[in-house]
Enzyme design. Structure first.
Site, PDB file in Angstrom:
ATOM      1  N   GLU A 148       0.834  -1.202   0.000  1.00  0.00           N
ATOM      2  CA  GLU A 148       0.000   0.000   0.000  1.00  0.00           C
ATOM      3  C   GLU A 148       0.876   1.263   0.000  1.00  0.00           C
ATOM      4  O   GLU A 148       1.657   1.478   0.913  1.00  0.00           O
ATOM      5  CB  GLU A 148      -0.920  -0.016   1.240  1.00  0.00           C
ATOM      6  N   ASP A 182      -8.085   1.440  -7.789  1.00  0.00           N
ATOM      7  CA  ASP A 182      -8.560   2.786  -8.128  1.00  0.00           C
ATOM      8  C   ASP A 182      -9.118   2.761  -9.542  1.00  0.00           C
ATOM      9  O   ASP A 182      -8.415   2.369 -10.480  1.00  0.00           O
ATOM     10  CB  ASP A 182      -7.409   3.792  -8.033  1.00  0.00           C
ATOM     11  N   LYS A 204     -12.294   8.339 -15.820  1.00  0.00           N
ATOM     12  CA  LYS A 204     -12.274   9.295 -16.935  1.00  0.00           C
ATOM     13  C   LYS A 204     -11.295   8.824 -18.014  1.00  0.00           C
ATOM     14  O   LYS A 204     -10.210   8.330 -17.692  1.00  0.00           O
ATOM     15  CB  LYS A 204     -11.810  10.671 -16.429  1.00  0.00           C
ATOM     16  N   ASP A 232     -16.145  -2.459  -8.803  1.00  0.00           N
ATOM     17  CA  ASP A 232     -17.545  -2.057  -9.024  1.00  0.00           C
ATOM     18  C   ASP A 232     -17.633  -1.032 -10.152  1.00  0.00           C
ATOM     19  O   ASP A 232     -18.687  -0.445 -10.372  1.00  0.00           O
ATOM     20  CB  ASP A 232     -18.137  -1.458  -7.746  1.00  0.00           C
TER      21      ASP A 232
END
Ligand code: SAM
Length: 187
Positions: A52, A100, A104, A136
């Site tokens: 992370e 992430d 766009k 999702d």
């Protein structure tokens, strides 16, 4: 601050390999670490290596390690590509939960999952190693399906043997009524 604290759970690119005498799961982007820590506690027979770059989440997991002294947890603070290119560890399981989405079009290139990344994952897995991707974001789901249809390293499987707790992103996706897609794959 747990980011700077010396801790046995922290890996860096020059770390001596920990003794891995159990199955190993790589968790890519564990976020705030809340559900990740629950998974680590509930699966003492599996070694978790969490990656992370987000400092707050990383520090929280180091704090969790220091307070609970869980022997099956290691973490790396940085980018998974950098980590995988330098490690010799082969992973039985890899999971990427809610990467992430960068929905766009102009940010498309920032998405983690692409053909080259899947190849890097594949060479980092044990023979028959398993990969789970959950997202999702409908656009990302279609992109992943498209990439998977053009490669031979992974095949779809019905079930992934490792259960997981619901993360904050999973909760948010459900609340927003977004369709969550789980890709279960095997080398
Ligand atoms: C949307 S969050 C999902 C967090 C968690 N997996 C969950 O289900 O709640 C995506 C996470 O991936 C991490 N991430 C982004 N790029 C990464 C990279 N190159 N290597 C590892 N993690 C990355 C981000 O910092 C972020 O915490």
């Amino acid at each position: 601050m747990f980011l700077d604290k010396i801790s046995a759970c922290k890996l860096d690119l020059n770390s001596k390999l920990p003794e891995l005498n159990k199955k190993v799961v790589l968790d890519i982007g564990f976020g705030d670490g809340e559900s990740f820590c629950k998974d680590v506690l509930e699966n003492g027979d599996i070694i978790f290596i969490g990656i992370e770059p987000y400092i707050k989440g990383f520090s929280r997991v180091v704090e969790f390690y220091e307070k609970h002294n869980v022997p099956n947890l290691y973490v790396f603070n940085g980018c998974v590509k950098e980590f995988l290119k330098s490690t010799k560890i082969k992973f039985d399981f890899i999971r990427i939960h809610f990467p992430d989405p960068w929905p766009k079009n102009k940010h498309y290139k920032r998405q983690l999952i692409n053909k080259d990344f899947l190849e890097l994952l594949h060479i980092s897995q044990t023979p028959n190693g398993m990969l789970q991707i959950v997202t999702d974001c409908t656009k990302y789901q279609l992109k992943i399906l498209n990439i998977l249809s053009q490669q031979l390293n992974y095949s779809f499987i019905d079930k992934f043997p490792l259960k997981f707790n619901e993360s904050s992103f999973a909760k948010k996706a459900k609340k927003n009524g977004n369709p969550i897609k789980v890709f279960n794959l095997q080398s």
